[in-house]
Design a protein around this motif. Structure first.
Motif, short mmCIF file in Angstrom:
data_model
loop_
_atom_site.label_atom_id
_atom_site.label_comp_id
_atom_site.label_asym_id
_atom_site.label_seq_id
_atom_site.Cartn_x
_atom_site.Cartn_y
_atom_site.Cartn_z
N GLU A 21 -15.97 -18.99 42.80
CA GLU A 21 -15.38 -20.21 42.17
C GLU A 21 -14.08 -19.55 41.71
O GLU A 21 -12.84 -20.24 41.85
N VAL A 22 -13.93 -18.67 40.75
CA VAL A 22 -12.59 -18.24 40.30
C VAL A 22 -11.79 -17.52 41.08
O VAL A 22 -10.55 -17.70 41.20
N PHE A 23 -12.28 -16.89 41.96
CA PHE A 23 -11.44 -16.04 43.19
C PHE A 23 -10.98 -16.85 44.36
O PHE A 23 -10.03 -16.57 45.31
N ALA A 24 -11.73 -18.13 44.67
CA ALA A 24 -11.38 -18.83 45.70
C ALA A 24 -9.70 -19.27 45.73
O ALA A 24 -9.41 -19.76 44.66
N GLY A 25 -9.21 -19.03 46.87
CA GLY A 25 -7.69 -19.35 46.99
C GLY A 25 -6.76 -18.55 46.50
O GLY A 25 -5.64 -18.74 46.28
N ALA A 26 -7.21 -17.30 45.64
CA ALA A 26 -6.43 -16.50 45.10
C ALA A 26 -5.49 -15.66 46.18
O ALA A 26 -6.16 -15.28 47.29
N PRO A 27 -4.20 -15.52 46.07
CA PRO A 27 -3.43 -15.00 46.99
C PRO A 27 -3.79 -13.53 47.43
O PRO A 27 -4.27 -12.66 46.59
N GLU A 28 -3.69 -13.15 48.50
CA GLU A 28 -4.08 -11.74 49.09
C GLU A 28 -3.21 -10.74 48.33
O GLU A 28 -2.10 -10.89 48.38
N GLY A 29 -3.77 -9.67 47.61
CA GLY A 29 -3.14 -8.61 46.95
C GLY A 29 -2.72 -9.19 45.58
O GLY A 29 -2.00 -8.34 44.96
N GLY A 30 -3.12 -10.22 45.36
CA GLY A 30 -2.52 -10.69 43.94
C GLY A 30 -3.65 -10.97 43.16
O GLY A 30 -4.55 -10.05 42.97
N SER A 31 -3.51 -11.87 41.98
CA SER A 31 -4.65 -12.13 41.08
C SER A 31 -4.91 -13.55 40.87
O SER A 31 -4.17 -14.28 41.08
N ALA A 32 -6.44 -13.68 40.53
CA ALA A 32 -6.91 -15.02 40.27
C ALA A 32 -6.53 -15.13 38.85
O ALA A 32 -6.34 -14.30 38.06
N ARG A 33 -6.57 -16.38 38.45
CA ARG A 33 -6.32 -16.82 37.06
C ARG A 33 -7.31 -17.70 36.51
O ARG A 33 -7.86 -18.75 37.04
N ILE A 34 -7.36 -17.73 35.07
CA ILE A 34 -8.41 -18.42 34.33
C ILE A 34 -7.56 -18.68 33.16
O ILE A 34 -7.01 -17.82 32.30
N GLY A 35 -7.55 -19.97 32.57
CA GLY A 35 -6.75 -20.51 31.44
C GLY A 35 -5.40 -20.11 31.72
O GLY A 35 -4.88 -20.28 32.88
N SER A 36 -4.72 -19.83 30.69
CA SER A 36 -3.24 -19.52 30.55
C SER A 36 -2.94 -17.99 31.29
O SER A 36 -2.13 -17.79 31.99
N GLY A 37 -4.19 -17.45 31.43
CA GLY A 37 -3.81 -15.83 32.08
C GLY A 37 -2.97 -14.88 31.45
O GLY A 37 -2.50 -14.12 31.87
N LYS A 38 -2.68 -15.35 29.91
CA LYS A 38 -1.48 -14.25 29.40
C LYS A 38 -2.44 -13.47 28.31
O LYS A 38 -1.70 -12.60 27.84
N ASP A 39 -3.49 -13.53 28.18
CA ASP A 39 -4.37 -12.66 27.14
C ASP A 39 -5.01 -11.30 27.75
O ASP A 39 -5.16 -10.45 27.16
#
Length: 307
Positions: free
Chosen positions: A89-107
């Motif tokens: 669920e978390v990684f679905a749709g994440a860009p190829e070679g990029g990163s998935a995001r949860i919340g703000s993604g800043k920590d």
């Protein structure tokens, strides 16, 4: 001189692949299900907890890296008690070679990949390693691994031409370096062929076997290489490697045959003859003893397909 570790990685068609990274913020958790091969990650920013299934939680800090084997599910989270979301669920749709995001993604952010192995043979390496190898950023005993990690992170962040290829090569070297570090650590790996590389006498025997795997080895010849009596060598080899010497020779040869079958280098009859078998049926029986199936059944399989 033969290099059994490099030889085994070659026999297993080992290759590395970059994975999608993860950026997280606030309270978060991700559960990764069962997997094949070996997983590697390095913490780029922040801190988190790694919770392997059935094992104690491990705190992670920026600069830490870890390698997981054995395929058991694990959780990566901001705290051990955070209910995790499923990785699919978390990684679905994440860009190829990029990163998935949860919340703000800043920590917190983490990057890594996996070492893909021929499925039917992966246990030869995975079973010889501990389920978790954790290298804290505070460790001062791993200068080579630190340099490789810095190169890996640099290539990931540079994003220039060829950066993914360079990062993948660096990751492969990190895998090997982590294995080397475990070998150098007393009791660092379970009993088996990998731990035997650290044994001076048995290590010499493994080098000889991997150097000439098709030779018709005898117990007296191997005992002479180890500079032990025949009975003393047989006992020591079994204790260190976990199986009798000639059984190890058979397994090594069958893994060579399996690689040739996967890569379609030779037909079954030619492989049987090259290994010194007088008939295909005798070769087939030996192959089935190691892999649980006949050579012609195994032949269509490729790395990355179910075994």
């Amino acid at each position: 001189m033969a290099d059994p570790l490099s030889d085994t990685l070659s026999l297993l068609d080992a290759r590395c692949e970059l994975s999608t990274g993860l950026c997280a913020g606030e309270r978060w958790g991700v559960r990764v299900g069962r997997y094949e091969g070996l997983k590697f990650n390095v913490v780029l920013q922040g801190s988190a907890w790694l919770v392997p299934e059935g094992a104690a939680a491990v705190p992670l800090a920026a600069g830490d890296c870890f390698m997981l084997g054995g395929g058991a599910p694990f959780v990566l989270a901001s705290a051990p008690d955070v209910p995790p979301r499923d990785a699919a669920e978390v990684f679905a749709g994440a860009p190829e070679g990029g990163s998935a995001r949860i919340g703000s993604g800043k920590d917190f952010s983490v990057a890594g990949g996996r070492m893909v192995l021929a499925p039917a043979s992966a246990g030869l390496l995975v079973g010889a390693l501990p389920a978790l190898i954790h290298l804290p950023a505070s460790s001062t005993a791993a200068q080579t691994a630190r340099w490789l990690l810095s190169q890996f992170v640099h290539e990931l962040q540079a994003g220039g031409p060829g950066s993914r290829t360079q990062a993948t090569h660096a990751m492969h070297m990190i895998f090997v370096e982590l294995m080397r570090m475990q070998l150098a650590s007393p009791g660092g790996v379970p009993a088996g062929w990998l731990s035997a590389l650290a044994d001076e006498r048995i290590g010499r025997v493994l080098e000889a076997l991997h150097g000439e795997p098709l030779r018709r080895w005898t117990l007296p010849e191997l005992a002479a290489i180890a500079r032990l009596s025949r009975s003393g060598f047989a006992l020591r080899f079994r204790k260190v490697v976990g199986r009798p010497p000639l059984d190890y020779v058979l397994t090594l040869r069958m893994h060579i045959a399996a690689r040739d079958l996967r890569q379609q280098r030779k037909p079954v009859a030619a492989i049987s003859q090259a290994l010194g078998y007088s008939s295909e049926s005798a070769f087939g029986s030996a192959f089935k003893r190691v892999f649980g199936c006949a050579p012609r059944t195994y032949a269509p399989r490729r790395p990355g397909t179910p075994a």
